[in-house]
Scaffold this motif. Structure first.
Motif, PDB file in Angstrom:
ATOM      1  N   GLU A  18       0.819  -1.211   0.000  1.00 55.27           N
ATOM      2  CA  GLU A  18       0.000   0.000   0.000  1.00 55.27           C
ATOM      3  C   GLU A  18       0.854   1.263   0.000  1.00 55.27           C
ATOM      4  N   SER A  23      -1.782   3.318  -2.431  1.00 51.02           N
ATOM      5  CA  SER A  23      -3.196   2.970  -2.412  1.00 51.02           C
ATOM      6  C   SER A  23      -3.834   3.216  -1.046  1.00 51.02           C
ATOM      7  N   TYR A  24      -3.038   3.527  -0.047  1.00 50.73           N
ATOM      8  CA  TYR A  24      -3.611   3.853   1.255  1.00 50.73           C
ATOM      9  C   TYR A  24      -4.347   5.186   1.203  1.00 50.73           C
ATOM     10  N   LYS A  31      -9.995   1.338  -4.058  1.00 55.12           N
ATOM     11  CA  LYS A  31      -9.115   0.224  -3.696  1.00 55.12           C
ATOM     12  C   LYS A  31      -9.615  -1.088  -4.286  1.00 55.12           C
ATOM     13  N   TYR A  35      -7.339  -3.085  -6.803  1.00 59.41           N
ATOM     14  CA  TYR A  35      -6.865  -4.419  -6.458  1.00 59.41           C
ATOM     15  C   TYR A  35      -7.420  -5.476  -7.408  1.00 59.41           C
TER      16      TYR A  35
END
Length: 80
Positions: A18, A23-24, A31, A35
């Motif tokens: 992440e 992507s955090y 997300k 993903y």
């Protein structure tokens, strides 16, 4: 590696992923989309590699095993 630390190690790897992909910072729906696209691409890549390697290995084995030719095949080829 200790069995008890495996989940924490996997969580650490996920956190590193992440951080690397940033992507955090994404919203939850982003997300999921990100993903799922990454997972789909990885699965396609693995399947493609599997299909190509199997095909190439089969062709190479056929070439290596059939290149000198067996005496029977050579005799039949001469008769025909």
């Amino acid at each position: 590696m200790d069995v008890r630390s495996t989940p924490s190690y996997l969580y650490w790897l996920f956190c590193q992923f992440e951080l690397i992909t940033c992507s955090y910072l994404m919203e939850p729906w982003e997300k999921v989309l990100f993903y799922s696209c990454n997972l789909g691409l990885a699965l396609l890549l693995l399947y493609g590699a599997y299909a190509c390697v199997a095909s190439h290995a089969s062709t190479a084995l056929r070439l290596l095993c059939g290149f000198p030719g067996t005496p029977r095949d050579n005799a039949l080829a001469g008769v025909k």
